[in-house]
Motif scaffolding. Structure first.
Motif, PDB file in Angstrom:
ATOM      1  N   ARG A 160       0.836  -1.203   0.000  1.00 46.43           N
ATOM      2  CA  ARG A 160       0.000   0.000   0.000  1.00 46.43           C
ATOM      3  C   ARG A 160       0.869   1.252   0.000  1.00 46.43           C
ATOM      4  O   ARG A 160       1.860   1.339   0.719  1.00 46.43           O
ATOM      5  CB  ARG A 160      -0.888  -0.031   1.235  1.00 46.43           C
ATOM      6  CG  ARG A 160      -1.874   1.073   1.280  1.00 46.43           C
ATOM      7  CD  ARG A 160      -2.809   0.897   2.432  1.00 46.43           C
ATOM      8  NE  ARG A 160      -3.615   2.108   2.565  1.00 46.43           N
ATOM      9  CZ  ARG A 160      -4.513   2.279   3.466  1.00 46.43           C
ATOM     10  NH1 ARG A 160      -4.741   1.332   4.346  1.00 46.43           N
ATOM     11  NH2 ARG A 160      -5.196   3.384   3.526  1.00 46.43           N
ATOM     12  N   ASP A 161       0.465   2.242  -0.771  1.00 48.91           N
ATOM     13  CA  ASP A 161       1.167   3.522  -0.843  1.00 48.91           C
ATOM     14  C   ASP A 161       0.791   4.347   0.386  1.00 48.91           C
ATOM     15  O   ASP A 161      -0.370   4.696   0.575  1.00 48.91           O
ATOM     16  CB  ASP A 161       0.751   4.241  -2.124  1.00 48.91           C
ATOM     17  CG  ASP A 161       1.420   5.598  -2.295  1.00 48.91           C
ATOM     18  OD1 ASP A 161       1.982   6.133  -1.325  1.00 48.91           O
ATOM     19  OD2 ASP A 161       1.364   6.127  -3.412  1.00 48.91           O
ATOM     20  N   THR A 162       1.763   4.631   1.249  1.00 46.50           N
ATOM     21  CA  THR A 162       1.508   5.364   2.496  1.00 46.50           C
ATOM     22  C   THR A 162       2.181   6.739   2.477  1.00 46.50           C
ATOM     23  O   THR A 162       2.591   7.255   3.512  1.00 46.50           O
ATOM     24  CB  THR A 162       2.012   4.550   3.697  1.00 46.50           C
ATOM     25  OG1 THR A 162       3.417   4.295   3.514  1.00 46.50           O
ATOM     26  CG2 THR A 162       1.253   3.239   3.831  1.00 46.50           C
ATOM     27  N   TYR A 163       2.289   7.330   1.308  1.00 47.87           N
ATOM     28  CA  TYR A 163       3.007   8.599   1.162  1.00 47.87           C
ATOM     29  C   TYR A 163       2.499   9.674   2.118  1.00 47.87           C
ATOM     30  O   TYR A 163       3.274  10.270   2.858  1.00 47.87           O
ATOM     31  CB  TYR A 163       2.936   9.096  -0.284  1.00 47.87           C
ATOM     32  CG  TYR A 163       3.667  10.395  -0.495  1.00 47.87           C
ATOM     33  CD1 TYR A 163       5.042  10.404  -0.647  1.00 47.87           C
ATOM     34  CD2 TYR A 163       2.995  11.617  -0.508  1.00 47.87           C
ATOM     35  CE1 TYR A 163       5.734  11.587  -0.822  1.00 47.87           C
ATOM     36  CE2 TYR A 163       3.680  12.802  -0.689  1.00 47.87           C
ATOM     37  CZ  TYR A 163       5.041  12.783  -0.842  1.00 47.87           C
ATOM     38  OH  TYR A 163       5.720  13.960  -1.006  1.00 47.87           O
ATOM     39  N   ARG A 164       1.207   9.940   2.106  1.00 53.03           N
ATOM     40  CA  ARG A 164       0.659  11.015   2.949  1.00 53.03           C
ATOM     41  C   ARG A 164       0.926  10.757   4.434  1.00 53.03           C
ATOM     42  O   ARG A 164       1.297  11.651   5.180  1.00 53.03           O
ATOM     43  CB  ARG A 164      -0.850  11.173   2.703  1.00 53.03           C
ATOM     44  CG  ARG A 164      -1.203  11.558   1.297  1.00 53.03           C
ATOM     45  CD  ARG A 164      -1.092  13.045   1.089  1.00 53.03           C
ATOM     46  NE  ARG A 164      -1.471  13.355  -0.279  1.00 53.03           N
ATOM     47  CZ  ARG A 164      -0.852  14.237  -1.022  1.00 53.03           C
ATOM     48  NH1 ARG A 164       0.161  14.904  -0.549  1.00 53.03           N
ATOM     49  NH2 ARG A 164      -1.232  14.476  -2.255  1.00 53.03           N
ATOM     50  N   LYS A 165       0.736   9.525   4.860  1.00 49.06           N
ATOM     51  CA  LYS A 165       0.991   9.158   6.260  1.00 49.06           C
ATOM     52  C   LYS A 165       2.474   9.362   6.590  1.00 49.06           C
ATOM     53  O   LYS A 165       2.814   9.910   7.642  1.00 49.06           O
ATOM     54  CB  LYS A 165       0.591   7.700   6.484  1.00 49.06           C
ATOM     55  CG  LYS A 165       0.844   7.201   7.882  1.00 49.06           C
ATOM     56  CD  LYS A 165       0.482   5.741   8.018  1.00 49.06           C
ATOM     57  CE  LYS A 165       0.913   5.215   9.370  1.00 49.06           C
ATOM     58  NZ  LYS A 165       0.885   3.768   9.427  1.00 49.06           N
ATOM     59  N   ASP A 166       3.353   8.927   5.691  1.00 53.50           N
ATOM     60  CA  ASP A 166       4.787   9.074   5.921  1.00 53.50           C
ATOM     61  C   ASP A 166       5.214  10.540   5.946  1.00 53.50           C
ATOM     62  O   ASP A 166       6.053  10.938   6.749  1.00 53.50           O
ATOM     63  CB  ASP A 166       5.573   8.310   4.852  1.00 53.50           C
ATOM     64  CG  ASP A 166       5.387   6.803   4.956  1.00 53.50           C
ATOM     65  OD1 ASP A 166       4.920   6.329   6.005  1.00 53.50           O
ATOM     66  OD2 ASP A 166       5.693   6.105   3.966  1.00 53.50           O
ATOM     67  N   SER A 193       4.305  12.028   9.295  1.00 53.97           N
ATOM     68  CA  SER A 193       5.247  11.548  10.297  1.00 53.97           C
ATOM     69  C   SER A 193       6.574  12.316  10.201  1.00 53.97           C
ATOM     70  O   SER A 193       7.140  12.722  11.220  1.00 53.97           O
ATOM     71  CB  SER A 193       5.490  10.049  10.112  1.00 53.97           C
ATOM     72  OG  SER A 193       6.495   9.599  10.981  1.00 53.97           O
ATOM     73  N   MET A 194       7.052  12.516   8.981  1.00 55.65           N
ATOM     74  CA  MET A 194       8.310  13.241   8.800  1.00 55.65           C
ATOM     75  C   MET A 194       8.157  14.712   9.203  1.00 55.65           C
ATOM     76  O   MET A 194       9.075  15.303   9.780  1.00 55.65           O
ATOM     77  CB  MET A 194       8.776  13.143   7.340  1.00 55.65           C
ATOM     78  CG  MET A 194       9.154  11.727   6.907  1.00 55.65           C
ATOM     79  SD  MET A 194      10.473  10.985   7.915  1.00 55.65           S
ATOM     80  CE  MET A 194      11.863  11.954   7.408  1.00 55.65           C
ATOM     81  N   LEU A 250       9.245  19.093  13.071  1.00 54.59           N
ATOM     82  CA  LEU A 250       8.772  20.038  14.080  1.00 54.59           C
ATOM     83  C   LEU A 250       9.438  19.755  15.425  1.00 54.59           C
ATOM     84  O   LEU A 250       9.899  20.682  16.108  1.00 54.59           O
ATOM     85  CB  LEU A 250       7.253  19.962  14.203  1.00 54.59           C
ATOM     86  CG  LEU A 250       6.603  20.881  15.228  1.00 54.59           C
ATOM     87  CD1 LEU A 250       6.922  22.341  14.934  1.00 54.59           C
ATOM     88  CD2 LEU A 250       5.100  20.645  15.274  1.00 54.59           C
ATOM     89  N   ASP A 251       9.506  18.492  15.825  1.00 56.09           N
ATOM     90  CA  ASP A 251      10.169  18.126  17.078  1.00 56.09           C
ATOM     91  C   ASP A 251      11.638  18.556  17.056  1.00 56.09           C
ATOM     92  O   ASP A 251      12.158  19.084  18.038  1.00 56.09           O
ATOM     93  CB  ASP A 251      10.068  16.619  17.328  1.00 56.09           C
ATOM     94  CG  ASP A 251       8.650  16.171  17.656  1.00 56.09           C
ATOM     95  OD1 ASP A 251       7.808  17.040  18.006  1.00 56.09           O
ATOM     96  OD2 ASP A 251       8.377  14.962  17.545  1.00 56.09           O
ATOM     97  N   PHE A 252      12.295  18.336  15.936  1.00 55.64           N
ATOM     98  CA  PHE A 252      13.701  18.731  15.782  1.00 55.64           C
ATOM     99  C   PHE A 252      13.846  20.242  15.963  1.00 55.64           C
ATOM    100  O   PHE A 252      14.737  20.712  16.674  1.00 55.64           O
ATOM    101  CB  PHE A 252      14.216  18.295  14.399  1.00 55.64           C
ATOM    102  CG  PHE A 252      15.551  18.870  14.054  1.00 55.64           C
ATOM    103  CD1 PHE A 252      16.717  18.323  14.578  1.00 55.64           C
ATOM    104  CD2 PHE A 252      15.648  19.954  13.194  1.00 55.64           C
ATOM    105  CE1 PHE A 252      17.948  18.858  14.256  1.00 55.64           C
ATOM    106  CE2 PHE A 252      16.879  20.492  12.879  1.00 55.64           C
ATOM    107  CZ  PHE A 252      18.029  19.950  13.408  1.00 55.64           C
ATOM    108  N   GLN A 253      12.959  21.011  15.313  1.00 56.97           N
ATOM    109  CA  GLN A 253      13.034  22.472  15.400  1.00 56.97           C
ATOM    110  C   GLN A 253      12.788  22.950  16.824  1.00 56.97           C
ATOM    111  O   GLN A 253      13.461  23.857  17.303  1.00 56.97           O
ATOM    112  CB  GLN A 253      12.025  23.115  14.442  1.00 56.97           C
ATOM    113  CG  GLN A 253      12.110  24.614  14.372  1.00 56.97           C
ATOM    114  CD  GLN A 253      13.447  25.109  13.842  1.00 56.97           C
ATOM    115  OE1 GLN A 253      14.042  24.483  12.989  1.00 56.97           O
ATOM    116  NE2 GLN A 253      13.929  26.198  14.380  1.00 56.97           N
ATOM    117  N   ARG A 254      11.851  22.335  17.529  1.00 53.66           N
ATOM    118  CA  ARG A 254      11.571  22.709  18.921  1.00 53.66           C
ATOM    119  C   ARG A 254      12.779  22.457  19.809  1.00 53.66           C
ATOM    120  O   ARG A 254      13.146  23.280  20.649  1.00 53.66           O
ATOM    121  CB  ARG A 254      10.363  21.951  19.441  1.00 53.66           C
ATOM    122  CG  ARG A 254       9.063  22.474  18.900  1.00 53.66           C
ATOM    123  CD  ARG A 254       7.888  21.695  19.414  1.00 53.66           C
ATOM    124  NE  ARG A 254       6.626  22.248  18.930  1.00 53.66           N
ATOM    125  CZ  ARG A 254       5.526  21.547  18.787  1.00 53.66           C
ATOM    126  NH1 ARG A 254       5.485  20.267  19.107  1.00 53.66           N
ATOM    127  NH2 ARG A 254       4.437  22.132  18.334  1.00 53.66           N
TER     128      ARG A 254
END
Length: 136
Positions: A110-116, A119-120, A125-129
């Motif tokens: 299954r193509d999970t592009y949008r979900k991936d 997540s990225m 965002l976590d990295f920037q915080r």
């Protein structure tokens, strides 16, 4: 399309954009395609040099700007409205090169592009915080 006439003068700075509609009627698309001044100057120079009436343009979905590609002296008629609308739909989907490469690399599953991507983005965002908190 020919230049627009206003008060018996030709508006030289306005690019007129037309596509072929049903039954050979020209559909004016001028209000949808606006080239930046530098791109318009390039188009006008190439048009004067080549004598061609049809130009090929592109759209950058990341910047939201149209850009000039080349004059098309090999074409005698503009694209049909169905071709143009198909291209606009592709742009609306904003399928970029990286997304296309990702989707083409999926094998069987299954193509999970949008979900991936979500997540990225969360990881980014976590990295920037964390980076902002280190600077305090």
């Amino acid at each position: 399309l020919p230049p627009k006439f206003q008060h018996n003068q030709v508006d030289q700075d306005q690019l007129r954009v037309g596509v072929l509609g049903e039954e050979g009627i020209m559909v004016d698309m001028t209000r949808y395609v606006k080239l930046p001044p530098s791109e318009l100057l390039r188009l006008q120079a190439d048009r004067a040099e080549s004598g061609a009436k049809i130009a090929e343009v592109g759209f950058d979905p990341e910047t939201g700007e149209w850009y000039y590609l080349t004059m098309r002296p090999d074409k005698i008629a503009s694209n049909h409205i169905s071709t143009v609308l198909g291209t606009l739909l592709e742009l609306a989907e904003s399928l970029g090169t990286n997304e296309l490469r990702y989707r083409m690399s999926v094998r069987g599953g299954r193509d999970t592009y949008r979900k991936d991507i979500r997540s990225m983005q969360k990881q980014l965002l976590d990295f920037q915080r964390k980076k902002n908190n280190q600077g305090k």
